[in-house]
Design an enzyme around this catalytic site. Structure first.
Site, short mmCIF file in Angstrom:
data_model
loop_
_atom_site.label_atom_id
_atom_site.label_comp_id
_atom_site.label_asym_id
_atom_site.label_seq_id
_atom_site.Cartn_x
_atom_site.Cartn_y
_atom_site.Cartn_z
N ASP A 171 38.58 50.12 36.73
CA ASP A 171 39.75 51.00 36.74
C ASP A 171 40.73 50.62 35.62
O ASP A 171 41.38 51.50 35.04
CB ASP A 171 40.45 50.93 38.10
CG ASP A 171 39.68 51.69 39.17
OD1 ASP A 171 38.63 52.28 38.86
OD2 ASP A 171 40.13 51.67 40.34
N ASP A 185 45.36 46.55 36.82
CA ASP A 185 44.92 47.17 38.07
C ASP A 185 44.64 46.06 39.08
O ASP A 185 44.13 44.99 38.71
CB ASP A 185 43.67 48.02 37.89
CG ASP A 185 43.33 48.80 39.15
OD1 ASP A 185 44.00 49.83 39.40
OD2 ASP A 185 42.43 48.38 39.90
N GLU A 193 43.17 45.19 43.21
CA GLU A 193 42.55 45.59 44.47
C GLU A 193 43.11 44.67 45.54
O GLU A 193 43.24 43.46 45.32
CB GLU A 193 41.03 45.49 44.40
CG GLU A 193 40.39 46.45 43.40
CD GLU A 193 40.61 47.92 43.73
OE1 GLU A 193 40.69 48.25 44.94
OE2 GLU A 193 40.71 48.73 42.80
N HIS A 215 37.38 51.72 41.93
CA HIS A 215 37.94 50.76 42.88
C HIS A 215 37.43 49.35 42.63
O HIS A 215 37.51 48.50 43.51
CB HIS A 215 37.71 51.20 44.33
CG HIS A 215 38.17 52.60 44.59
ND1 HIS A 215 39.48 52.99 44.39
CD2 HIS A 215 37.50 53.72 44.98
CE1 HIS A 215 39.59 54.28 44.67
NE2 HIS A 215 38.41 54.74 45.02
#
Length: 224
Positions: free
Chosen positions: A186, A23, A25, A181
């Site tokens: 996540d 994951d 960001e 987030h």
């Protein structure tokens, strides 16, 4: 016992692919121009009975590359301050080099020949990781250049849900919206979700596959 009943290794389950949950960001949606700010990776392991579980975790805050766009809307959404020195951020090279080293070791230990990204809405995460790898001039990228396991699609099929939080809750996995987030959180939830989907398919009898009828049996049947 059929030969297929012995297919309990990770390399056997996914055709030689080594699944790694990722994951990211970011500071926007454009992998070529917007900054990668955080990345987490979790490898998976399979026990002797063929049950899949999370294994090793790596997590990094990442410094924006030189000239990267920082979209205010994206930063407001994920709550990341790219300039906060307390983040302990590292370069894209350092983050991905460490992740790829972990992945290559896992591939070797599992007798797999290629890593495959597992992610929720995987096209997004895959595009950012590949763009960062190119910027960092990392030549030994172990991940397949386009094939992924997308848990949004898999959850839609197995659970009737495509949103990560709803899919987790439907699967009986705790999900804290206040921690969402964060790349680490996540990734942890996505890893649990993917393992549950794979293991649920096994519990329902979908794996191992039934042994195909042998050629000799087919020939004898045709002669009767």
């Amino acid at each position: 016992m059929s030969d297929n009943a012995q297919l309990t290794g990770l390399c056997d389950r996914f055709r030689g692919f080594y699944p790694v949950v990722i994951d990211v960001e970011t500071a926007g949606f454009n992998a070529k121009t917007d900054a990668l700010l955080e990345i987490a990776a979790i490898t998976l392991k399979m026990d002797e009975q063929g049950w899949l579980t999370p294994d090793t975790t790596l997590h990094f805050h990442v410094d924006p590359f030189e000239g990267a766009n920082l979209q205010p809307e994206a930063l407001a959404f994920n709550g990341i301050d790219p300039h906060n020195p307390l983040r302990g951020a590292v370069s894209e090279y350092d983050a991905l080099h460490a992740i790829y080293k972990m992945v290559r070791k896992g591939m070797k230990d599992s007798n797999c020949n290629r890593a495959i990204m597992v992610a929720h809405n995987a096209t997004f995460d895959h595009s950012f990781m590949m763009a960062a790898s190119e910027r960092a001039s990392l030549k030994r990228n172990p991940f397949h250049p386009f094939v992924t396991f997308d848990t949004a699609a898999l959850s839609g099929l197995a659970l009737g849900q495509t949103v990560l939080s709803k899919a987790c809750i439907t699967a009986g996995i705790d999900f804290d919206g206040n921690q969402a987030h964060s790349a680490l959180y996540d990734t942890e939830r996505t890893a649990e979700l993917f393992c549950e989907i794979v293991n649920r398919w096994k519990r329902l009898g979908g794996w191992p596959l039934p042994m195909a009828e042998s050629d000799s049996d087919s020939d004898s049947d045709s002669e009767e």
